[in-house]
Design a protein around this motif. Sequence first.
Motif: not given
Length: 212
Positions: A49-52, A87-88, A95-98
């Motif tokens: 998610i972070e990369d996307a 938003a991106g 993603g980073r927080t996850q």
Amino acid sequence: MKLYAELPGARTRQLAGDVAMLVWAALWIAVGRWVHELVAPLAGPGASIEDAGDRFATSLERVVATVEGVPVAGRALRAPFAAAAEAGRVLEAAGRTQQETVLALAWWLGVLLAVVPIVVLVVPHVRDRLRWAREATVAARLRDESADLRLFAYRAVANRPLQELRRAVPDPGGALAAGDFTALAAVELRGLGLEAVRPHPHPISGGASPPS
């Protein structure tokens, strides 16, 4: 400091207990590491998610930079692309927080699963062993430095079960009154895992014969 008993049976039990505690600690440390390794990969989707989010935001930021150069309409065209880029970035942060949350959870689960069982059994075992070591060290020193066994005899009468005292001497009270402390003192010393008399080293063979 005396770490192990002089009597073979007591020493064997102490060694077995120490080895059992080491095995117990190693087992739960391995379980903690296994749980950490099991949970940590769950951070993988967060990395995706972070990369996307980063790629999406970067692409739109390039578009924003491009449309800003369009005469007259550049400012108007910039707003939707900038909002989408933001938003991106939000998606990237999520993603980073996850990942951080999952990795922290994996670490704490591993630590708790290792530490709690160790604390429950190993810490009391170590505390009891240290208490015994201090007591046995002082008792051995008193036994070796004093020929008077009165102290150990009185401690035996105060601390040891009556059945154990009666096995050592038929009349414990009478033995104390008569000044016969040897048997009762032996009960107390054996209870500490110590020999009733100071252990002597075995003579070394081949040495010079004592003078006649």
